[in-house]
Design a protein around this motif. Structure first.
Motif, short mmCIF file in Angstrom:
data_model
loop_
_atom_site.label_atom_id
_atom_site.label_comp_id
_atom_site.label_asym_id
_atom_site.label_seq_id
_atom_site.Cartn_x
_atom_site.Cartn_y
_atom_site.Cartn_z
N CYS A 118 0.68 -1.11 -0.14
CA CYS A 118 -0.01 0.10 -0.02
C CYS A 118 0.82 1.36 -0.01
O CYS A 118 0.47 2.20 -0.70
N TYR A 119 1.88 1.25 0.92
CA TYR A 119 2.79 2.44 0.91
C TYR A 119 3.46 2.66 -0.60
O TYR A 119 3.53 3.81 -1.05
N ARG A 120 3.91 1.40 -1.20
CA ARG A 120 4.25 1.66 -2.68
C ARG A 120 3.49 2.32 -3.62
O ARG A 120 3.98 3.30 -4.30
N PRO A 143 19.58 14.65 1.85
CA PRO A 143 20.84 14.72 2.37
C PRO A 143 21.15 13.85 3.62
O PRO A 143 22.29 13.35 3.83
N VAL A 144 19.91 13.55 4.36
CA VAL A 144 20.16 12.72 5.54
C VAL A 144 20.36 11.16 5.07
O VAL A 144 21.27 10.41 5.72
N VAL A 145 19.92 10.75 4.09
CA VAL A 145 20.15 9.37 3.29
C VAL A 145 21.34 9.32 2.89
O VAL A 145 22.34 8.14 3.25
N SER A 146 21.97 10.35 2.38
CA SER A 146 23.45 10.55 1.87
C SER A 146 24.46 10.41 2.94
O SER A 146 25.34 9.80 3.10
N LYS A 147 24.04 11.09 4.15
CA LYS A 147 24.83 11.05 5.26
C LYS A 147 25.31 9.81 5.89
O LYS A 147 26.01 9.51 6.49
N LEU A 148 24.01 8.86 5.90
CA LEU A 148 24.01 7.83 6.45
C LEU A 148 24.45 6.53 5.61
O LEU A 148 24.54 5.47 5.88
N HIS A 149 24.74 6.91 4.32
CA HIS A 149 25.26 6.14 3.20
C HIS A 149 24.27 4.93 3.01
O HIS A 149 24.58 3.51 3.09
N MET A 150 23.09 5.28 2.65
CA MET A 150 21.93 4.48 2.72
C MET A 150 21.40 4.39 1.22
O MET A 150 21.66 5.26 0.36
N SER A 151 20.82 3.34 0.49
CA SER A 151 20.07 3.17 -0.63
C SER A 151 18.81 4.24 -0.59
O SER A 151 18.47 4.48 0.42
N PRO A 152 18.50 4.58 -1.63
CA PRO A 152 17.21 5.43 -1.74
C PRO A 152 16.30 4.98 -1.08
O PRO A 152 15.73 3.91 -0.79
N VAL A 153 15.68 5.82 -0.16
CA VAL A 153 14.56 5.79 0.44
C VAL A 153 13.26 6.61 0.13
O VAL A 153 13.46 7.63 -0.17
N ARG A 154 11.91 5.88 -0.05
CA ARG A 154 10.83 6.62 -0.53
C ARG A 154 10.13 7.37 0.56
O ARG A 154 10.15 6.83 1.74
N LEU A 155 9.38 8.57 0.32
CA LEU A 155 8.73 9.16 1.41
C LEU A 155 7.07 9.11 0.99
O LEU A 155 6.81 9.17 -0.28
N VAL A 156 6.37 8.80 1.95
CA VAL A 156 4.84 8.77 2.13
C VAL A 156 4.32 9.82 3.03
O VAL A 156 4.73 9.52 4.20
N LEU A 157 3.66 10.52 2.69
CA LEU A 157 2.89 11.49 3.58
C LEU A 157 1.36 10.87 3.70
O LEU A 157 0.76 10.23 2.80
N THR A 158 0.96 10.80 5.01
CA THR A 158 -0.44 10.31 5.35
C THR A 158 -1.18 11.19 6.30
O THR A 158 -0.57 12.11 6.82
N ASP A 159 -2.34 11.08 6.22
CA ASP A 159 -3.48 11.69 6.89
C ASP A 159 -3.54 11.50 8.54
O ASP A 159 -4.23 12.03 9.07
N GLY A 172 10.99 -2.19 -1.20
CA GLY A 172 11.65 -0.90 -0.76
C GLY A 172 11.50 -0.55 0.37
O GLY A 172 10.82 -1.15 1.43
N SER A 173 12.18 0.56 0.52
CA SER A 173 12.23 1.15 1.97
C SER A 173 11.21 2.42 1.95
O SER A 173 11.41 3.37 1.00
N TYR A 174 10.45 2.73 3.04
CA TYR A 174 9.64 3.86 3.11
C TYR A 174 9.51 4.46 4.37
O TYR A 174 9.52 3.74 5.48
N ILE A 175 9.45 5.84 4.51
CA ILE A 175 9.33 6.55 5.84
C ILE A 175 7.96 7.05 5.61
O ILE A 175 7.63 7.89 4.44
#
Length: 324
Positions: A118-120, A143-159, A172-175
């Protein structure tokens, strides 16, 4: 047939209860005696009373017991042999309880997978829309992802009034961030929130949390496993707070973010993501005090407990072999 399956379910439930008690007692003694205050290691130790009974007891029965030349008879088996008979009704009750616990554990895993799907879908929709709020959060996320040397993380906004992170391999990885909370945060607080949620993904808390969560439901009848799981959740959040502090360098901003999140939720906690910013009111209050009192703590997790941890696993597994 029902009596035989009921006796098997009764034996398994009783052994899991005794195993969770034994492991919980040993872990509590070790944590107290060795003064283990490092949250990253308390996570590992606190997970043992939940994971070892679920995986250890079946492993003992399936793989180790047949290796003994003589029929092995544990104390619990003596107790079971003292039961003359089991009525079909009692056998059906134990069988139903075991079936429900297994159903809840499997359902939790599929629920987590469905949440990732669902988050995807939500991310694909929001990625194409790219609202101003989503762009603000995403610009601060990279920038925070780059600082932690992580692979791309996807952003999801919720109500919803929850913030969390979820990661499932090819899905995938989601915030997941609450729109209402993001609107309340300034840039420093938002960076601290993002660093905290990225810390869950970097520490692989999602996968570990799903395994522990499913095991917790299999041991829903054991108060010792439930107590250990709460300690696991609190230590997990504290360890991620420490990682966020080392990343952003703004512990007071993260504490302020937690205060605003508590005001927003007002006692309602939606635990749909595998890791959530708030797990309970008492946990949030303790974390806020900890951030204010130890805001200069940026030390890396200590590795001096490594051999103690593996030694404890070996000792406890041997105890389970002899007792269960």
């Amino acid at each position: 047939m029902i009596e035989s399956l009921g006796m098997l379910a009764y034996e398994l439930l009783l052994e899991l209860l005794v195993a969770s008690l034994l492991v919980w007692v040993v872990v509590v003694v070790v944590i107290r005696c060795f003064s283990i205050t490092d949250p990253a290691w308390r996570v590992r130790f606190s997970a043992l009373p939940v994971l070892l009974p679920v995986f250890g007891v079946p492993l003992i029965h399936l793989l180790i017991r047949p290796l003994f030349p003589e029929p092995h008879s544990a104390p619990l088996e003596h107790f079971l042999n003292s039961i003359i008979s089991m009525s079909p009704l009692i056998a059906a009750v134990f069988l139903s309880v075991a079936g429900l616990l297994l159903f809840f554990g499997v359902t939790y895993i599929f629920q987590s997978l469905a949440g990732a799907v669902c988050y995807r879908l939500d991310w694909r929709h929001q990625h194409h829309q790219q609202s101003a709020l989503w762009l603000r959060c995403n610009d601060m996320l990279q920038p925070v992802v780059s600082k932690l040397h992580m692979s791309p993380v996807r952003l999801v906004l919720t109500d919803r009034s929850t913030c969390g992170s979820i990661a499932f391999g090819p899905l995938g990885s989601y915030i997941v961030l609450s729109r209402a909370l993001v609107l309340m945060l300034d840039d420093e607080e938002l960076e601290g929130l993002l660093a905290h949620e990225l810390g869950h993904i970097k520490r692989k808390d999602t996968l570990f949390g799903v395994v522990v969560g499913a095991s917790r439901r299999l041991l829903a009848f054991s108060p010792f496993a439930q107590t250990a799981c709460r300690s696991f959740s609190h230590a997990q959040e504290e360890a991620t707070d420490d990682l966020a502090i080392r990343t952003s360098g703004r512990p007071l901003a993260l504490a302020s973010c937690l205060v605003k999140a508590c005001r927003l939720t007002q006692g309602h906690y939606d635990r749909e993501p595998s890791t959530c910013l708030l797990s309970s009111t008492s946990s949030a209050e303790h974390r806020i005090r900890r951030l204010f009192e130890n805001y200069t703590c940026v030390a890396e997790p200590s590795g001096k407990y490594r051999w103690l941890f593996f030694g404890l696993v070996a000792v406890v597994f041997t105890i389970l072999l002899l007792v269960v």
